[in-house]
Design a protein around this motif. Structure first.
Motif, PDB file in Angstrom:
ATOM      1  N   VAL A  50       0.836  -1.202   0.000  1.00  0.00           N
ATOM      2  CA  VAL A  50       0.000   0.000   0.000  1.00  0.00           C
ATOM      3  C   VAL A  50       0.871   1.252   0.000  1.00  0.00           C
ATOM      4  N   ALA A  51       1.946   1.258   0.795  1.00  0.00           N
ATOM      5  CA  ALA A  51       2.840   2.408   0.831  1.00  0.00           C
ATOM      6  C   ALA A  51       3.524   2.615  -0.518  1.00  0.00           C
ATOM      7  N   LEU A  52       3.928   1.531  -1.163  1.00  0.00           N
ATOM      8  CA  LEU A  52       4.588   1.646  -2.461  1.00  0.00           C
ATOM      9  C   LEU A  52       3.653   2.211  -3.514  1.00  0.00           C
ATOM     10  N   GLU A  53       2.415   1.737  -3.541  1.00  0.00           N
ATOM     11  CA  GLU A  53       1.462   2.229  -4.527  1.00  0.00           C
ATOM     12  C   GLU A  53       1.101   3.683  -4.267  1.00  0.00           C
ATOM     13  N   ALA A  54       0.936   4.045  -2.991  1.00  0.00           N
ATOM     14  CA  ALA A  54       0.636   5.436  -2.665  1.00  0.00           C
ATOM     15  C   ALA A  54       1.788   6.355  -3.069  1.00  0.00           C
ATOM     16  N   GLY A  55       3.019   5.851  -2.978  1.00  0.00           N
ATOM     17  CA  GLY A  55       4.165   6.661  -3.344  1.00  0.00           C
ATOM     18  C   GLY A  55       4.320   6.890  -4.832  1.00  0.00           C
ATOM     19  N   GLN A  56       3.581   6.126  -5.658  1.00  0.00           N
ATOM     20  CA  GLN A  56       3.682   6.299  -7.097  1.00  0.00           C
ATOM     21  C   GLN A  56       3.201   7.675  -7.542  1.00  0.00           C
ATOM     22  N   THR A 238      -4.315   4.655  -6.950  1.00  0.00           N
ATOM     23  CA  THR A 238      -3.441   5.574  -6.223  1.00  0.00           C
ATOM     24  C   THR A 238      -4.200   6.312  -5.135  1.00  0.00           C
ATOM     25  N   SER A 239      -5.349   6.893  -5.493  1.00  0.00           N
ATOM     26  CA  SER A 239      -6.145   7.615  -4.485  1.00  0.00           C
ATOM     27  C   SER A 239      -6.612   6.671  -3.391  1.00  0.00           C
ATOM     28  N   ALA A 240      -7.040   5.474  -3.784  1.00  0.00           N
ATOM     29  CA  ALA A 240      -7.480   4.502  -2.784  1.00  0.00           C
ATOM     30  C   ALA A 240      -6.333   4.116  -1.856  1.00  0.00           C
ATOM     31  N   SER A 241      -5.124   3.979  -2.392  1.00  0.00           N
ATOM     32  CA  SER A 241      -3.978   3.602  -1.568  1.00  0.00           C
ATOM     33  C   SER A 241      -3.574   4.721  -0.617  1.00  0.00           C
ATOM     34  N   VAL A 242      -3.663   5.966  -1.078  1.00  0.00           N
ATOM     35  CA  VAL A 242      -3.343   7.092  -0.198  1.00  0.00           C
ATOM     36  C   VAL A 242      -4.328   7.139   0.966  1.00  0.00           C
ATOM     37  N   LEU A 243      -5.609   6.984   0.686  1.00  0.00           N
ATOM     38  CA  LEU A 243      -6.605   6.960   1.754  1.00  0.00           C
ATOM     39  C   LEU A 243      -6.397   5.747   2.668  1.00  0.00           C
ATOM     40  N   ALA A 244      -5.979   4.622   2.076  1.00  0.00           N
ATOM     41  CA  ALA A 244      -5.707   3.438   2.890  1.00  0.00           C
ATOM     42  C   ALA A 244      -4.538   3.683   3.837  1.00  0.00           C
ATOM     43  N   PRO A 377      -7.311  -2.902   8.029  1.00  0.00           N
ATOM     44  CA  PRO A 377      -8.697  -3.184   7.646  1.00  0.00           C
ATOM     45  C   PRO A 377      -8.747  -4.054   6.402  1.00  0.00           C
ATOM     46  N   GLY A 378      -9.877  -4.721   6.216  1.00  0.00           N
ATOM     47  CA  GLY A 378     -10.016  -5.620   5.073  1.00  0.00           C
ATOM     48  C   GLY A 378      -9.812  -4.940   3.745  1.00  0.00           C
ATOM     49  N   ILE A 379     -10.267  -3.704   3.624  1.00  0.00           N
ATOM     50  CA  ILE A 379     -10.138  -2.993   2.358  1.00  0.00           C
ATOM     51  C   ILE A 379      -8.672  -2.735   2.025  1.00  0.00           C
ATOM     52  N   ALA A 380      -7.829  -2.453   3.034  1.00  0.00           N
ATOM     53  CA  ALA A 380      -6.411  -2.212   2.783  1.00  0.00           C
ATOM     54  C   ALA A 380      -5.710  -3.493   2.369  1.00  0.00           C
ATOM     55  N   VAL A 381      -6.038  -4.602   3.016  1.00  0.00           N
ATOM     56  CA  VAL A 381      -5.447  -5.890   2.635  1.00  0.00           C
ATOM     57  C   VAL A 381      -5.858  -6.263   1.221  1.00  0.00           C
ATOM     58  N   ALA A 382      -7.129  -6.062   0.883  1.00  0.00           N
ATOM     59  CA  ALA A 382      -7.596  -6.399  -0.462  1.00  0.00           C
ATOM     60  C   ALA A 382      -6.882  -5.562  -1.511  1.00  0.00           C
ATOM     61  N   LEU A 383      -6.713  -4.268  -1.255  1.00  0.00           N
ATOM     62  CA  LEU A 383      -5.995  -3.419  -2.211  1.00  0.00           C
ATOM     63  C   LEU A 383      -4.552  -3.878  -2.389  1.00  0.00           C
ATOM     64  N   PHE A 388      -0.495  -6.486  -5.817  1.00  0.00           N
ATOM     65  CA  PHE A 388       0.499  -7.529  -6.078  1.00  0.00           C
ATOM     66  C   PHE A 388       0.126  -8.330  -7.329  1.00  0.00           C
ATOM     67  N   ALA A 389      -1.144  -8.684  -7.466  1.00  0.00           N
ATOM     68  CA  ALA A 389      -1.561  -9.504  -8.604  1.00  0.00           C
ATOM     69  C   ALA A 389      -1.404  -8.747  -9.917  1.00  0.00           C
ATOM     70  N   ILE A 390      -1.804  -7.482  -9.923  1.00  0.00           N
ATOM     71  CA  ILE A 390      -1.722  -6.703 -11.165  1.00  0.00           C
ATOM     72  C   ILE A 390      -0.277  -6.487 -11.586  1.00  0.00           C
ATOM     73  N   ARG A 391       0.596  -6.236 -10.623  1.00  0.00           N
ATOM     74  CA  ARG A 391       1.991  -5.920 -10.953  1.00  0.00           C
ATOM     75  C   ARG A 391       2.849  -7.160 -11.181  1.00  0.00           C
ATOM     76  N   TYR A 392       2.640  -8.207 -10.394  1.00  0.00           N
ATOM     77  CA  TYR A 392       3.594  -9.311 -10.394  1.00  0.00           C
ATOM     78  C   TYR A 392       2.985 -10.681 -10.686  1.00  0.00           C
ATOM     79  N   ALA A 393       1.675 -10.804 -10.638  1.00  0.00           N
ATOM     80  CA  ALA A 393       1.058 -12.121 -10.847  1.00  0.00           C
ATOM     81  C   ALA A 393      -0.264 -11.951 -11.587  1.00  0.00           C
ATOM     82  N   GLN A 394      -0.187 -11.379 -12.786  1.00  0.00           N
ATOM     83  CA  GLN A 394      -1.387 -11.081 -13.552  1.00  0.00           C
ATOM     84  C   GLN A 394      -2.287 -12.305 -13.750  1.00  0.00           C
TER      85      GLN A 394
END
Length: 538
Positions: A50-56, A238-244, A377-383, A388-394
């Protein structure tokens, strides 16, 4: 007399301490620590993702996003709800526990079970039951009513356990010195329960931060509902990750605050070791009032949902949506949930063993890192899993393994808690004796340790499986394409206001959760005269 090992003539008494001896530096000695650390890193990696995606987005874009008025509104809504629900849950949970454990209230055993039973009803089902009967239950006070009636057992159970196990001698001494009931309650009973109250408050607050379904029904916006909207509607990762990240920061702040309260106020709770239970306090003229209060509490928290489910089951379904087989969805739900339970329980074994065998800073850090995921929270884990799936395990995106992985990350602390508690009851000398007889470490694990902790493994499997079977938020984001569970099908009907059609799915989810609540109640409030706890301030 000293014991010697078959492989050495040196006395065992002169060997290094257990923390450096078990596992030794023989071939394969690093297997357990490495396995435990890998498991801990995998479970805790959602924080990093989540931190990595928010930093993008970069600092400027992040600051601009956090500077929007919406964020301040979400912060106010979340803080107000957390404060109101946590405070009310503390009052109701402590009051109910004191009545059933320390007074002569009639039907105490019945009220104990009923007071814990709201945990069998998922929070979003609580919201559905209230909104379907009374659409005016909305906003801050509506959400507070629903969530307090759903979450106060998280305070009730640990406080009741402390009151049942703690020594009543201090209260008796205080009364003999002339202190009245209120003075004893304030000066003796309440301080004994402070660690349990702090732990219960932490659980309530963390549940509130991660809840989505109930607040969406109650039309009350929080960070969790905003994150889900950003991702599901605009697919703005990105916005979802920042809020997460903000939500995770709030959760960690609450965890640190709870730890500070425990350090400041925590104390060792001395359990009674004699067979004499604490004498019930006579309620006298206030007994009818206390009975009425307990009846109103369980009637609101259990009676309203049961009545709503019964009402809509009898009234029948009314919907234009296609029907779904409740039995096939039950099997699908149990398949995912039990698969996650098996993985989480198996993965908890090396982490629990490492923390149990080695009392080192590294072992404690590994264990505490895993427990920190309770703040996610569940929403942060799901994000994080989606990222991970989109970037490394499509190829795994929206596939069954991804949903199971999300469940494992969410509920791994439940499995670890059960396994760790079971290991705490195993004498350390058991493994020492087996090793001294020349048994290999894996054989000791399979033939000695695992059989001794089978009850804990069973409890871990049951708690993770039954909790995962009612999970909604992460399931909505991670479920395979074209696949539904009881929770998602229930959500589909409720979003279409098909209250009657949603009722059977809510009823089945509740029925599946009842055994887990009964098990939790029995383990928490079971007879404890044969052992002593020193973890009330942990």
């Amino acid at each position: 007399m000293t014991l010697t090992s078959p492989s050495s003539s040196a006395p065992l008494a002169t060997r290094p301490p257990r923390s450096s001896r078990l596992g030794g530096w023989r071939p394969g000695a690093a297997a357990l620590p490495l396995t435990a650390m890998v498991v801990a890193l995998l479970v805790a990696c959602p924080l990093g993702f989540v931190a990595l995606e928010a930093g993008q987005s970069g600092w400027d874009a992040t600051r601009q996003l956090l500077g929007r008025p919406m964020v301040l509104t979400l912060l106010g809504h979340t803080a107000a709800l957390t404060a109101v629900v946590t405070a009310a849950s503390l009052v109701l949970g402590f009051g109910a526990a004191w009545l059933v454990e320390r007074t002569d209230l009639p039907l105490r055993r019945t009220f104990t079970v009923l007071a814990a039973m709201p945990l069998a009803i998922p929070e979003f089902v609580h919201g559905y039951c209230w909104v379907s009967l009374m659409p005016s239950v909305q906003g801050l006070w509506g959400a507070s009513l629903v969530m307090v009636s759903s979450l106060y057992p998280l305070v009730f159970l640990p406080v009741a356990a402390v009151l049942r196990r703690s020594d009543a001698g201090a209260a008796e001494v205080a009364r003999s010195l002339g202190h009245g009931r209120l003075s004893v309650l304030w000066r003796v009973t309440l301080p004994q329960c402070r660690p349990a109250l702090a732990g219960g408050a932490l659980l309530v607050a963390l549940y509130l931060l991660g809840e989505y379904g109930a607040f969406a029904m109650l039309r009350y916006t929080t960070f969790a509902t905003a994150i889900f909207t950003e991702f599901e509607t605009a697919f703005d990762m990105t916005s979802a990750s920042v809020l997460a990240l903000v939500l995770i920061a709030l959760a960690l702040l609450i965890v640190l605050l709870q730890a500070w309260v425990v350090r400041q106020r925590g104390r060792v709770v001395r359990e009674r070791t004699s067979g004499r239970p604490a004498a019930p306090i006579p309620l006298g003229r206030t007994k009818p009032l206390a009975l009425l209060a307990m009846t109103a509490l369980v009637g609101t928290a259990v009676g309203v949902p049961v009545y709503a489910l019964g009402y809509w089951l009898v009234k029948g379904s009314s919907t234009t949506l296609p029907s779904a087989s409740i039995w096939s969805l039950t099997l699908t739900t149990l398949g995912y949930a039990l698969g996650a339970a098996a993985v989480a329980t198996a993965a908890a074994i090396p982490v629990a063993l490492y923390a149990w065998r080695r009392e080192t800073r590294l072992a404690r850090a590994v264990e505490q890192t895993v427990y920190l995921t309770r703040a996610l929270p569940g929403i942060a884990v799901a994000l994080a899993v989606v990222f991970f799936a989109i970037r490394y395990a499509q190829p795994l995106y929206q596939q069954a393994p991804l949903l199971v992985a999300g469940y494992v990350a969410l509920f791994f602390p439940l499995a670890l808690t059960a396994v760790r508690s079971s290991l705490a009851q195993v004498p350390h000398a058991v493994e020492d004796v087996a090793r001294s007889l020349g048994t290999r470490p894996l054989a000791v694990l399979a033939r000695v340790t695992v059989p001794l902790i089978l009850p804990g493994l069973g409890a871990a499997f049951a708690m993770v499986g039954l909790t995962a079977s009612t999970e909604l938020t992460a399931t909505l984001l991670l479920r395979p394409t074209g696949t539904d569970t009881l929770a998602t099908q229930f959500w589909t009907y409720t979003t279409g206001l098909a209250w009657g059609a949603a009722a059977p799915y809510a009823a089945v989810m509740t029925a599946l959760s009842v055994p887990a609540v009964l098990l939790l109640t029995r383990r928490t409030l079971g007879d404890s005269r044969t052992h002593t706890t020193r973890e009330a301030g942990r």
